[in-house]
Design an enzyme around this catalytic site. Structure first.
Site, mmCIF file in Angstrom:
data_model
loop_
_atom_site.group_PDB
_atom_site.id
_atom_site.type_symbol
_atom_site.label_atom_id
_atom_site.label_comp_id
_atom_site.label_asym_id
_atom_site.label_seq_id
_atom_site.Cartn_x
_atom_site.Cartn_y
_atom_site.Cartn_z
ATOM 1 N N SER A 7 0.835 -1.206 0.000
ATOM 2 C CA SER A 7 0.000 0.000 0.000
ATOM 3 C C SER A 7 0.862 1.246 0.000
ATOM 4 O O SER A 7 1.611 1.502 0.949
ATOM 5 C CB SER A 7 -0.916 0.013 1.221
ATOM 6 O OG SER A 7 -1.625 1.235 1.286
ATOM 7 N N HIS A 32 -0.921 -1.055 -4.355
ATOM 8 C CA HIS A 32 -2.242 -0.733 -3.831
ATOM 9 C C HIS A 32 -2.334 0.764 -3.537
ATOM 10 O O HIS A 32 -1.475 1.329 -2.855
ATOM 11 C CB HIS A 32 -2.508 -1.526 -2.548
ATOM 12 C CG HIS A 32 -3.935 -1.518 -2.117
ATOM 13 N ND1 HIS A 32 -4.896 -2.317 -2.692
ATOM 14 C CD2 HIS A 32 -4.576 -0.796 -1.154
ATOM 15 C CE1 HIS A 32 -6.058 -2.096 -2.102
ATOM 16 N NE2 HIS A 32 -5.898 -1.165 -1.174
ATOM 17 N N ASP A 34 -4.743 3.619 -1.968
ATOM 18 C CA ASP A 34 -5.917 3.902 -1.146
ATOM 19 C C ASP A 34 -6.411 5.322 -1.383
ATOM 20 O O ASP A 34 -5.721 6.290 -1.067
ATOM 21 C CB ASP A 34 -5.577 3.724 0.335
ATOM 22 C CG ASP A 34 -5.372 2.270 0.709
ATOM 23 O OD1 ASP A 34 -6.250 1.450 0.389
ATOM 24 O OD2 ASP A 34 -4.337 1.949 1.314
ATOM 25 N N MET A 36 -9.239 8.014 -0.375
ATOM 26 C CA MET A 36 -10.212 8.297 0.691
ATOM 27 C C MET A 36 -10.715 9.725 0.558
ATOM 28 O O MET A 36 -9.958 10.630 0.218
ATOM 29 C CB MET A 36 -9.565 8.109 2.062
ATOM 30 C CG MET A 36 -8.888 6.766 2.256
ATOM 31 S SD MET A 36 -8.167 6.598 3.904
ATOM 32 C CE MET A 36 -7.131 5.154 3.675
ATOM 33 N N HIS A 65 -8.083 1.424 -4.824
ATOM 34 C CA HIS A 65 -9.165 1.109 -3.885
ATOM 35 C C HIS A 65 -9.890 2.398 -3.512
ATOM 36 O O HIS A 65 -9.360 3.228 -2.781
ATOM 37 C CB HIS A 65 -8.532 0.435 -2.658
ATOM 38 C CG HIS A 65 -9.487 0.060 -1.591
ATOM 39 N ND1 HIS A 65 -9.073 -0.323 -0.330
ATOM 40 C CD2 HIS A 65 -10.849 -0.004 -1.554
ATOM 41 C CE1 HIS A 65 -10.124 -0.595 0.421
ATOM 42 N NE2 HIS A 65 -11.208 -0.404 -0.292
ATOM 43 N N MET A 67 -12.246 4.260 -1.475
ATOM 44 C CA MET A 67 -13.013 4.335 -0.231
ATOM 45 C C MET A 67 -13.711 5.690 -0.213
ATOM 46 O O MET A 67 -13.392 6.578 0.584
ATOM 47 C CB MET A 67 -12.078 4.147 0.967
ATOM 48 C CG MET A 67 -11.580 2.725 1.111
ATOM 49 S SD MET A 67 -10.327 2.543 2.400
ATOM 50 C CE MET A 67 -8.858 2.869 1.421
ATOM 51 N N MET A 136 -12.067 -6.404 3.742
ATOM 52 C CA MET A 136 -11.356 -5.527 4.665
ATOM 53 C C MET A 136 -11.188 -6.240 6.006
ATOM 54 O O MET A 136 -12.159 -6.683 6.612
ATOM 55 C CB MET A 136 -12.118 -4.229 4.869
ATOM 56 C CG MET A 136 -12.173 -3.313 3.648
ATOM 57 S SD MET A 136 -10.540 -2.815 3.047
ATOM 58 C CE MET A 136 -9.882 -1.961 4.504
ATOM 59 N N PHE A 142 -7.377 4.279 8.053
ATOM 60 C CA PHE A 142 -6.021 4.562 8.519
ATOM 61 C C PHE A 142 -5.154 3.313 8.421
ATOM 62 O O PHE A 142 -5.630 2.198 8.654
ATOM 63 C CB PHE A 142 -6.035 5.049 9.970
ATOM 64 C CG PHE A 142 -6.762 6.360 10.157
ATOM 65 C CD1 PHE A 142 -6.110 7.569 9.975
ATOM 66 C CD2 PHE A 142 -8.112 6.378 10.491
ATOM 67 C CE1 PHE A 142 -6.787 8.778 10.129
ATOM 68 C CE2 PHE A 142 -8.797 7.576 10.650
ATOM 69 C CZ PHE A 142 -8.130 8.781 10.461
ATOM 70 N N ASP A 174 -7.171 -6.892 2.930
ATOM 71 C CA ASP A 174 -6.515 -5.607 3.190
ATOM 72 C C ASP A 174 -6.723 -5.197 4.635
ATOM 73 O O ASP A 174 -7.852 -5.007 5.085
ATOM 74 C CB ASP A 174 -7.116 -4.548 2.259
ATOM 75 C CG ASP A 174 -6.489 -3.166 2.438
ATOM 76 O OD1 ASP A 174 -5.559 -3.023 3.245
ATOM 77 O OD2 ASP A 174 -6.951 -2.225 1.763
#
Length: 217
Positions: A7, A32, A34, A36, A65, A67, A136, A142, A174
Site C-alpha cells: 500500500s 495498492h 488507497d 479516501m 481502492h 473508499m 477488509m 487509517f 486488506d
C-alpha cells in the site's frame, strides 16, 4: 498464484520515485492505492492526479481502492489516470452493478470491497460480474491497524462464493497483513495480500516480501 500488493499510503512521499523503484525491485506484484474522501472514511488521501503520477513512475499494475461515497462520479477519472483495477465498496453506492459495468467499460478490472461488518452475502448478486473481491480486515481509513480475526471467516465464505461462480476472481485481503499472519489469510483462501506498514515499515522491502512468500508456501 499468490500476489503481494504493497500500500503506497505507507510510503515516504518525499521520495516517492525511489519508493516505487524499491517496491518493483523487491518483487511486488501490484501497487495498492488507497483513495479516501473524508466522507466514507475519516481520512483524505489522494486523487486521480497522484494516480496519474504513479502510473508514470511504475510498471506495476495499479490496484486502486476507492473508499469514497458515490464512486460512480470518479470512475472515468481514475481509469484515465491509469488504474489497472478499480475497487469500490458495496456500501458506498446505490447502484453497484452499474458502477461495476462502468469500470469495465473504461478498460479497468472491477473489484468490490466489503467492510468488516458487511456480510459476504452482499456479493451474491454481483460476484459473477467482478474480477476481484476485497475483504477488509480492518475498519478502513487509517494504516497501521491490527488484523480483525473474524476476517478469516469472511475470507473462507468469499472463497466458497467465488468457487460457485466458476470463473477466475481474485480474492484480496486488506488490513493488518504482516509476515506473522499472512499464512492464516492465505490458508483461508486469499490470494492477493495488501500490506502497508507491514512492508513499507520494514528496513528491507525485498527481504520482507520474500518472507511473506515463504510464509505462504
Amino acid at each position: 498464484m499468490k500476489k503481494i500488493s504493497p500500500s503506497i499510503l505507507s510510503a515516504d512521499f518525499t521520495k516517492l520515485s525511489k519508493e516505487l523503484a524499491d517496491l518493483e525491485a523487491a518483487g511486488a506484484d501490484y501497487l495498492h492505492v488507497d483513495v479516501m474522501d473524508g466522507r466514507f472514511v475519516p481520512n483524505i488521501t489522494i486523487g486521480p492526479f497522484i494516480v496519474e503520477a504513479l502510473r508514470r513512475g511504475t510498471r506495476l499494475p495499479l490496484d486502486v481502492h476507492l473508499m469514497i461515497e458515490e464512486p460512480e462520479r470518479y470512475i472515468a477519472d481514475f481509469a484515465k489516470a491509469g488504474a489497472s483495477i478499480i475497487t469500490v465498496h458495496a456500501e458506498a453506492t446505490r447502484h453497484l452493478h452499474k458502477v461495476v459495468q462502468a469500470i469495465k467499460e473504461h478498460g479497468a478490472k472491477a473489484g468490490v470491497s466489503l467492510n468488516p461488518a458487511t456480510p459476504v452475502s452482499a456479493l451474491e448478486d454481483i460476484a459473477a460480474d467482478v474480477d476481484l473481491v476485497l475483504i477488509m480486515s480492518v475498519n478502513p481509513g487509517f494504516s497501521g491497524q491490527g488484523f480483525i480475526p473474524g476476517a478469516l471467516r469472511k475470507i473462507k465464505a468469499a472463497r466458497a462464493l467465488i468457487k460457485g461462480v466458476g470463473r477466475p476472481i481474485e480474492l484480496e485481503v486488506d488490513g493488518g497483513i504482516k509476515t506473522s499472519n499472512i499464512a492464516e489469510a492465505g490458508a483461508a483462501g486469499a490470494d492477493v495480500f495488501v500490506s502497508g506498514s507491514g512492508i513499507l515499515g520494514a528496513q528491507d522491502y525485498k527481504k520482507t516480501i520474500a518472507a511473506m512468500r515463504q510464509a505462504l508456501g
